[in-house]
Design an enzyme around this catalytic site. Structure first.
Site, PDB file in Angstrom:
ATOM      1  CG  HIS A 182      11.174  -9.173  -7.742  1.00  0.00           C
ATOM      2  ND1 HIS A 182      10.066  -9.879  -7.336  1.00  0.00           N
ATOM      3  CD2 HIS A 182      10.729  -8.333  -8.694  1.00  0.00           C
ATOM      4  CE1 HIS A 182       9.004  -9.475  -8.008  1.00  0.00           C
ATOM      5  NE2 HIS A 182       9.375  -8.530  -8.840  1.00  0.00           N
ATOM      6  CG  HIS A 196      10.374  -7.183 -13.574  1.00  0.00           C
ATOM      7  ND1 HIS A 196       9.083  -7.441 -13.965  1.00  0.00           N
ATOM      8  CD2 HIS A 196      10.336  -7.068 -12.221  1.00  0.00           C
ATOM      9  CE1 HIS A 196       8.295  -7.470 -12.898  1.00  0.00           C
ATOM     10  NE2 HIS A 196       9.032  -7.240 -11.817  1.00  0.00           N
ATOM     11  CB  CYS A 238       5.546  -3.029 -12.367  1.00  0.00           C
ATOM     12  SG  CYS A 238       4.861  -1.908 -11.126  1.00  0.00           S
TER      13      CYS A 238
HETATM   14  P1  HMG Z   1      -4.966   6.114  -2.743  1.00  0.00           P
HETATM   15  O1  HMG Z   1      -5.879   6.481  -3.864  1.00  0.00           O
HETATM   16  O2  HMG Z   1      -4.004   7.146  -2.263  1.00  0.00           O
HETATM   17  O3  HMG Z   1      -5.722   5.505  -1.484  1.00  0.00           O
HETATM   18  O4  HMG Z   1      -4.178   4.823  -3.190  1.00  0.00           O
HETATM   19  P2  HMG Z   1      -6.938   5.960  -0.642  1.00  0.00           P
HETATM   20  O5  HMG Z   1      -6.626   5.600   0.772  1.00  0.00           O
HETATM   21  O6  HMG Z   1      -7.326   7.387  -0.970  1.00  0.00           O
HETATM   22  O7  HMG Z   1      -8.070   4.982  -1.188  1.00  0.00           O
HETATM   23  C1  HMG Z   1      -8.554   5.038  -2.498  1.00  0.00           C
HETATM   24  C2  HMG Z   1      -9.555   3.896  -2.683  1.00  0.00           C
HETATM   25  O8  HMG Z   1      -8.851   2.639  -2.597  1.00  0.00           O
HETATM   26  C3  HMG Z   1     -10.618   3.850  -1.592  1.00  0.00           C
HETATM   27  O9  HMG Z   1     -11.779   3.304  -2.170  1.00  0.00           O
HETATM   28  C4  HMG Z   1     -10.055   2.862  -0.610  1.00  0.00           C
HETATM   29  O10 HMG Z   1     -11.034   2.225   0.175  1.00  0.00           O
HETATM   30  C5  HMG Z   1      -9.392   1.863  -1.534  1.00  0.00           C
HETATM   31  P3  HMG Z   1     -13.017   4.263  -2.583  1.00  0.00           P
HETATM   32  O11 HMG Z   1     -13.422   4.934  -1.322  1.00  0.00           O
HETATM   33  O12 HMG Z   1     -12.456   5.227  -3.607  1.00  0.00           O
HETATM   34  O13 HMG Z   1     -14.016   3.294  -3.148  1.00  0.00           O
HETATM   35  N1  HMG Z   1      -8.298   1.141  -0.902  1.00  0.00           N
HETATM   36  C6  HMG Z   1      -8.171  -0.191  -0.937  1.00  0.00           C
HETATM   37  N2  HMG Z   1      -8.940  -1.163  -1.486  1.00  0.00           N
HETATM   38  C7  HMG Z   1      -8.528  -2.438  -1.321  1.00  0.00           C
HETATM   39  N3  HMG Z   1      -7.408  -2.780  -0.656  1.00  0.00           N
HETATM   40  C8  HMG Z   1      -6.618  -1.842  -0.110  1.00  0.00           C
HETATM   41  C9  HMG Z   1      -7.001  -0.483  -0.241  1.00  0.00           C
HETATM   42  N4  HMG Z   1      -6.471   0.664   0.186  1.00  0.00           N
HETATM   43  C10 HMG Z   1      -7.260   1.658  -0.223  1.00  0.00           C
HETATM   44  N5  HMG Z   1      -5.513  -2.212   0.540  1.00  0.00           N
HETATM   45  C11 HMG Z   1      -3.148   2.732  -2.601  1.00  0.00           C
HETATM   46  C12 HMG Z   1      -3.213   4.209  -2.332  1.00  0.00           C
HETATM   47  C13 HMG Z   1      -1.913   2.212  -1.877  1.00  0.00           C
HETATM   48  C14 HMG Z   1      -4.394   2.077  -2.090  1.00  0.00           C
HETATM   49  C15 HMG Z   1      -3.034   2.508  -4.141  1.00  0.00           C
HETATM   50  O14 HMG Z   1      -2.006   3.298  -4.634  1.00  0.00           O
HETATM   51  C16 HMG Z   1      -2.774   1.080  -4.517  1.00  0.00           C
HETATM   52  O15 HMG Z   1      -3.595   0.198  -4.285  1.00  0.00           O
HETATM   53  N6  HMG Z   1      -1.593   0.812  -5.114  1.00  0.00           N
HETATM   54  C17 HMG Z   1      -1.216  -0.541  -5.493  1.00  0.00           C
HETATM   55  C18 HMG Z   1      -0.251  -0.486  -6.621  1.00  0.00           C
HETATM   56  C19 HMG Z   1       0.191  -1.876  -6.971  1.00  0.00           C
HETATM   57  O16 HMG Z   1      -0.394  -2.868  -6.581  1.00  0.00           O
HETATM   58  N7  HMG Z   1       1.279  -1.956  -7.785  1.00  0.00           N
HETATM   59  C20 HMG Z   1       1.802  -3.206  -8.242  1.00  0.00           C
HETATM   60  C21 HMG Z   1       2.465  -3.984  -7.164  1.00  0.00           C
HETATM   61  S1  HMG Z   1       4.113  -3.443  -6.780  1.00  0.00           S
HETATM   62  C22 HMG Z   1       5.125  -4.239  -7.927  1.00  0.00           C
HETATM   63  O17 HMG Z   1       4.634  -4.835  -8.860  1.00  0.00           O
HETATM   64  C23 HMG Z   1       6.603  -4.242  -7.713  1.00  0.00           C
HETATM   65  C24 HMG Z   1       7.141  -5.567  -7.168  1.00  0.00           C
HETATM   66  O18 HMG Z   1       6.810  -6.640  -7.994  1.00  0.00           O
HETATM   67  C25 HMG Z   1       8.664  -5.479  -7.026  1.00  0.00           C
HETATM   68  C26 HMG Z   1       9.363  -4.969  -8.288  1.00  0.00           C
HETATM   69  O19 HMG Z   1       9.202  -5.571  -9.347  1.00  0.00           O
HETATM   70  O20 HMG Z   1      10.045  -3.966  -8.143  1.00  0.00           O
HETATM   71  C27 HMG Z   1       6.575  -5.865  -5.778  1.00  0.00           C
HETATM   72 MG    MG Z   2       7.927  -7.177  -9.808  1.00  0.00          MG
END
Ligand code: HMG
Ligand code: MG
Length: 308
Positions: A205, A207, A238
């Site tokens: 994967h 970029h 990202c």
């Molecule tokens: P947090 O703030 O520590 O989580 O975030 P929390 O448990 O305290 O929850 C905070 C809020 O998020 C709460 O809502 C939860 O309900 C909600 P509030 O009470 O404040 O209204 N929540 C969710 N809502 C929907 N779906 C869920 C979920 N979980 C909690 N699953 C958390 C921790 C993991 C949630 C946050 O950090 C997060 O969502 N991160 C996602 C980051 C992301 O998507 N990054 C991009 C993708 S990775 C990438 O691109 C790399 C990749 O392509 C490979 C590469 O290129 O290397 C894969």
């Molecule tokens: Mg990626």
């Protein structure tokens, strides 16, 4: 030289591409885009993610996207999830393919999912074995497999350890992410050599920040890799990797693979239709060299070349 005769392309643009674009694409357009990608012949499409909308606003509505797309027989439509809450949403939406994501870098893990690397793996263990029992397909991503935007280059040994953890908990496939696109072919070779994952379960994967994506894929093919992630029109990046550009463009990858005589099942002219559609929605010029070349008015000439 020995290349695989077939390569599976994992089309990540609806998730990895759109998550980082400046424009938030409405659900209806995301659905239309994915339907066009399905028509183009991809066997795996990452549809969206069930993550916190506060963290990644562009992916809000991924449940509606998943429900709204026309699901074709034989295509794996996958959703990226970070935690148990995401898994519950996957079950609720009858998703049959999920992807979990961690990193080989502590700092990136913290910035991306607000947990340590160890915590992220413990967290996945709370639902990945259950997902397997429920018959779901599970992919595990390792970000920063080559380098981290905060910690610099990462040792292959660290990546191998994380890969083994993901494999042991039941992941069907492991994808190695060069999240910030700084890798070069030699780094890719060292990354893959000796990794404790069967090669047929390993994806790359890349970029394309430094324009090395295609060269890196070529290096990976020589190491026996036959699963390649890419993004139509080179969309994305990202949100938690400053400076990272989009994934390597699928059009460029298909052009490379066709030139090597490797089968992908993807129809380049249909892919172009999907790319044109999404670039129009985003009001953005493509970053794919092959796409640019195919879009100029010589398009019919190029098409006749491919149809030979
Ligand atoms: P947090 O703030 O520590 O989580 O975030 P929390 O448990 O305290 O929850 C905070 C809020 O998020 C709460 O809502 C939860 O309900 C909600 P509030 O009470 O404040 O209204 N929540 C969710 N809502 C929907 N779906 C869920 C979920 N979980 C909690 N699953 C958390 C921790 C993991 C949630 C946050 O950090 C997060 O969502 N991160 C996602 C980051 C992301 O998507 N990054 C991009 C993708 S990775 C990438 O691109 C790399 C990749 O392509 C490979 C590469 O290129 O290397 C894969
Ligand atoms: Mg990626």
């Amino acid at each position: 030289m020995i290349y695989p005769s077939k390569v599976k392309i994992v089309e990540v643009s609806p998730r990895d591409g759109l998550q980082a674009e400046k424009v938030t694409v409405p659900v209806a357009s995301r659905i239309q885009f994915i339907n066009l990608l399905s028509d183009a012949g991809f066997k795996t499409i990452e549809v969206g993610s069930f993550v916190s909308p506060k963290w990644v606003p562009n992916m809000e509505g991924s449940d509606k996207v998943y429900q709204g797309i026309t699901k074709k027989e034989g295509i794996n439509y996958s959703i990226l999830i970070p935690n148990f809450k995401g898994y519950e949403a996957a079950l609720e939406n009858k998703v049959d393919s999920i992807a979990v994501f961690t990193a080989a870098s502590e700092t990136f893990c913290q910035k991306n999912i607000n947990s340590s690397l160890k915590e992220s793996l413990e967290n996945f263990k709370t639902f990945v074995p259950d997902a397997k029992k429920n018959g779901l397909w599970v992919r595990g991503y390792i970000s920063c497999a080559i380098a981290c935007p905060y910690e610099g280059f990462i040792s292959p040994k660290k990546v191998h350890e994380v890969a083994l953890e993901l494999l042991s908990m039941g992941c069907d496939e492991i994808s190695l992410g060069d999240t910030i696109g700084v890798g070069t072919p030699l780094k890719v070779k060292h990354l893959i050599k000796g990794i404790p994952v069967p090669l047929e379960k390993l994806a790359v994967h890349f970029h394309d920040t430094y324009g090395q994506g295609i060269a890196n894929i070529y290096a990976a093919l020589l190491e026996g890799i036959s699963i390649v992630d890419s993004s139509a029109s080179g969309l994305g990046g990202c949100p938690y990797a400053p400076g990272a550009s989009g994934n390597v463009a699928t059009e460029d990858v298909i052009y490379l693979l066709q030139g090597l005589g490797i089968e992908t099942g993807v129809d380049l002219s249909k892919l172009l239709k999907a790319s044109l559609f999404i670039d129009d929605v985003l009001k953005k010029e493509t970053s794919s060299k092959a796409s640019k070349a195919l879009r100029i008015d010589k398009i019919n000439l190029h098409r006749s070349y491919f149809e030979k």
